[in-house]
Design a protein around this motif. Structure first.
Motif, short mmCIF file in Angstrom:
data_model
loop_
_atom_site.label_atom_id
_atom_site.label_comp_id
_atom_site.label_asym_id
_atom_site.label_seq_id
_atom_site.Cartn_x
_atom_site.Cartn_y
_atom_site.Cartn_z
N PHE A 213 0.73 -1.20 0.14
CA PHE A 213 -0.12 -0.17 0.20
C PHE A 213 0.32 1.52 -0.07
N ILE A 214 0.20 2.48 -0.09
CA ILE A 214 1.09 3.06 -0.68
C ILE A 214 -0.20 4.23 -0.53
N SER A 215 -0.19 5.86 -0.24
CA SER A 215 -1.59 6.42 -0.79
C SER A 215 -1.07 7.61 -2.17
N LYS A 216 0.46 7.52 -2.59
CA LYS A 216 0.08 8.80 -3.64
C LYS A 216 1.11 8.18 -4.41
N TYR A 217 0.70 7.16 -5.70
CA TYR A 217 1.75 6.97 -6.50
C TYR A 217 2.51 8.22 -7.52
N MET A 218 3.95 8.54 -7.20
CA MET A 218 5.39 9.09 -7.84
C MET A 218 6.76 8.13 -8.36
N VAL A 219 7.23 8.97 -9.50
CA VAL A 219 7.73 8.64 -9.25
C VAL A 219 7.76 6.97 -10.04
N PHE A 220 8.55 6.16 -9.38
CA PHE A 220 8.39 4.88 -11.20
C PHE A 220 7.01 4.91 -11.50
N TYR A 221 6.25 4.86 -9.88
CA TYR A 221 4.82 4.56 -10.30
C TYR A 221 4.39 5.61 -11.96
N LEU A 222 4.96 6.78 -11.91
CA LEU A 222 4.08 7.31 -12.72
C LEU A 222 4.29 7.26 -13.63
N LEU A 223 5.61 5.91 -13.95
CA LEU A 223 6.29 5.94 -15.58
C LEU A 223 4.91 4.55 -15.78
N ALA A 224 4.69 3.32 -14.82
CA ALA A 224 4.31 2.87 -15.28
C ALA A 224 2.72 3.06 -14.98
N LYS A 225 1.98 3.91 -14.64
CA LYS A 225 0.21 5.03 -15.15
C LYS A 225 0.27 4.88 -15.89
N PHE A 226 1.98 5.93 -16.83
CA PHE A 226 1.39 5.93 -18.14
C PHE A 226 1.38 5.22 -19.00
N PHE A 227 1.92 4.39 -18.90
CA PHE A 227 2.01 3.55 -20.11
C PHE A 227 0.76 2.24 -19.21
N MET A 360 5.13 -4.36 -5.76
CA MET A 360 4.55 -2.85 -5.70
C MET A 360 3.98 -2.26 -6.99
N ILE A 361 3.94 -3.12 -7.85
CA ILE A 361 3.59 -2.09 -9.68
C ILE A 361 2.29 -2.90 -9.51
N ARG A 362 2.29 -3.87 -9.54
CA ARG A 362 0.41 -4.94 -9.39
C ARG A 362 -0.26 -4.65 -8.37
N TYR A 363 -0.08 -4.13 -7.84
CA TYR A 363 -0.68 -2.95 -6.27
C TYR A 363 -1.44 -1.74 -6.72
N ALA A 364 -0.27 -1.05 -7.65
CA ALA A 364 -0.92 0.07 -8.15
C ALA A 364 -1.90 -0.07 -9.47
N ARG A 365 -1.25 -1.18 -9.99
CA ARG A 365 -2.04 -1.41 -11.07
C ARG A 365 -3.73 -1.86 -11.02
N LEU A 366 -3.74 -2.68 -9.66
CA LEU A 366 -4.91 -3.19 -9.57
C LEU A 366 -5.91 -2.04 -8.41
N ASN A 367 -5.63 -0.94 -8.11
CA ASN A 367 -6.05 -0.34 -7.49
C ASN A 367 -5.93 1.30 -8.77
N ASN A 368 -5.60 1.23 -10.23
CA ASN A 368 -6.01 1.60 -11.19
C ASN A 368 -5.04 3.35 -10.87
N PHE A 369 -4.18 3.41 -10.37
CA PHE A 369 -2.97 4.36 -9.95
C PHE A 369 -3.87 5.44 -9.05
N LYS A 370 -5.04 5.54 -8.92
CA LYS A 370 -5.81 5.40 -7.91
C LYS A 370 -5.32 6.36 -6.51
N ASP A 371 -4.92 7.58 -6.53
CA ASP A 371 -3.99 7.83 -5.36
C ASP A 371 -5.32 8.22 -4.25
N ILE A 372 -4.99 8.33 -2.77
CA ILE A 372 -5.70 8.67 -1.36
C ILE A 372 -5.61 10.24 -1.54
N ASN A 373 -6.46 10.77 -1.80
CA ASN A 373 -6.19 12.02 -1.12
C ASN A 373 -6.69 12.77 -0.04
N VAL A 374 -6.75 12.81 1.26
CA VAL A 374 -6.74 13.00 2.73
C VAL A 374 -6.93 14.27 2.49
#
Length: 374
Positions: A213-227, A360-374
């Motif tokens: 789990f991570i609440s916001k996807y940054m850096v390497f996650y952003l590359l994964a999110k883009f593609f 790490m990447i799979r978790y982000a993908r399965l959560n559709n790279f959706k940030d949790i904005n509190v």
């Protein structure tokens, strides 16, 4: 024990908050955690903190305690860091100040430089100048990349170098400038300080709760999110060339590990600077291959030269004119590693292998790279 924390609603700051509360609970410490936070839209600072204390990703030991009991440990200072004023000096006397708030922005755009500097360095200076007469120690959460582009083995001391660091972007420069300010001011005042520097923060890896789990996807996650989204939108995948240094690596460290190290370290008088990093960087070639495989984008090429680089298609152009231009300096940088002898003696560094990185990447993908904005 009194602790002041900024950034408690952020990616790392929220986990620092959890660790401090767990420390108070487990050690039966009569502590008070002062959280400096602001309202966001219709949500007050109290609403935002309560959501973090009662969500489905809140650590069980914290959640089981209940909101009412947890607030016996917490006092919220509801204000914006940029306009904070002293109305609480008597309450916070002899507190540890952990400044975790920051503006993570790897942009290389010149028009962003001033905002990045203000959100990091200017606010740090204001906070320090306001609070230093009352606190017992100033702990600044920086970044392991504040030393700029380096090769070879990097130790914990960034402030007795025999060269001027070359920074890849305004964020690295602002964090290094902030560090210099804190070190210089604390030395002149005789105020204890710490500079603690995580590398790229990834999802949770300690324990069995909410792994990756991570609440916001940054850096390497952003590359994964883009593609990931590009692969979903395009029937035919256009070839994208990544300009990389095949020898370099990406140093990733789990967010919960960083928070535990900070809370295990902030009272120590023998540590003034510490890089909170993995003892082994993840090879950039292998990392890119695993990311692209996980998100389903297979048409890419790795190249080493960027001479006369002209876009060959729409996707390549979109990538390099968005996140690609900001990530490129990290893909072509010199290879380096960190001396983690001291860090490993504080808390054993979790191993980030191919399986953990993929998860790490799979978790982000399965959560559709959706940030949790509190």
């Amino acid at each position: 024990m009194k602790i002041i924390l900024t950034g408690a609603t952020g990616v790392l700051g929220s986990h620092i908050m959890y660790e401090i509360l767990e420390l108070f609970i487990n050690k039966k410490i009569e502590g008070k955690l002062f959280i400096i936070a602001r309202n966001k839209g219709k949500n007050s600072a109290l609403d935002r903190i309560n959501e973090l204390l009662s969500s489905n990703y809140t650590p069980k030991i914290i959640k089981d305690k209940g909101i009412t009991k947890l607030h016996e440990y917490i006092e919220i200072i509801d204000t914006d860091l940029a306009v904070i004023q002293d109305t609480f000096s008597s309450q916070i006397k002899d507190a540890y100040f952990i400044h975790s708030a920051g503006y993570v922005n790897l942009s290389t755009d010149e028009e962003q430089r001033e905002k990045i500097f203000d959100e990091n360095t200017k606010i740090t200076k204001s906070l320090f100048n306001l609070f230093h007469p009352f606190i017992k120690k100033f702990i600044y959460i920086s970044t392991a990349f504040s030393s700029g582009e380096r090769k070879g083995l990097i130790d914990n001391d960034f402030h007795n170098l025999d060269f001027i660091p070359e920074h890849r972007n305004a964020y690295e420069n602002a964090k290094f400038h902030s560090e210099n300010f804190v070190v210089k001011q604390c030395k002149s005042l005789g105020l204890p300080y710490q500079i603690l520097r995580p590398s790229v923060i990834g999802g949770k890896m300690l324990g069995k709760e909410s792994n990756y789990f991570i609440s916001k996807y940054m850096v390497f996650y952003l590359l994964a999110k883009f593609f990931h989204f590009t692969a979903q939108r395009k029937n035919e995948q256009e070839n994208v060339r990544f300009i990389i240094n095949e020898k370099t690596g990406l140093n990733i460290i789990p967010v919960d590990y960083v928070a535990k190290v900070i809370v295990n370290t902030f009272e120590r008088e023998d540590i003034q600077q510490l890089n909170i990093v993995n003892d082994k960087s993840f090879n950039i070639v292998k990392g890119l291959q695993l990311i692209m495989k996980e998100v389903g984008y297979t048409n890419f090429t790795l190249i080493q030269s960027s001479l006369d680089f002209k876009y060959k298609n729409t996707i390549e152009k979109l990538y390099y004119e968005s996140i690609g231009k900001h990530l490129k300096p990290y893909l072509v940088t010199e290879a380096n590693e960190y001396d983690t002898t001291l860090l490993n003696s504080i808390l054993e560094i979790p191993k980030l292998d191919q399986v953990a990185f993929t998860n790490m990447i799979r978790y982000a993908r399965l959560n559709n790279f959706k940030d949790i904005n509190v």
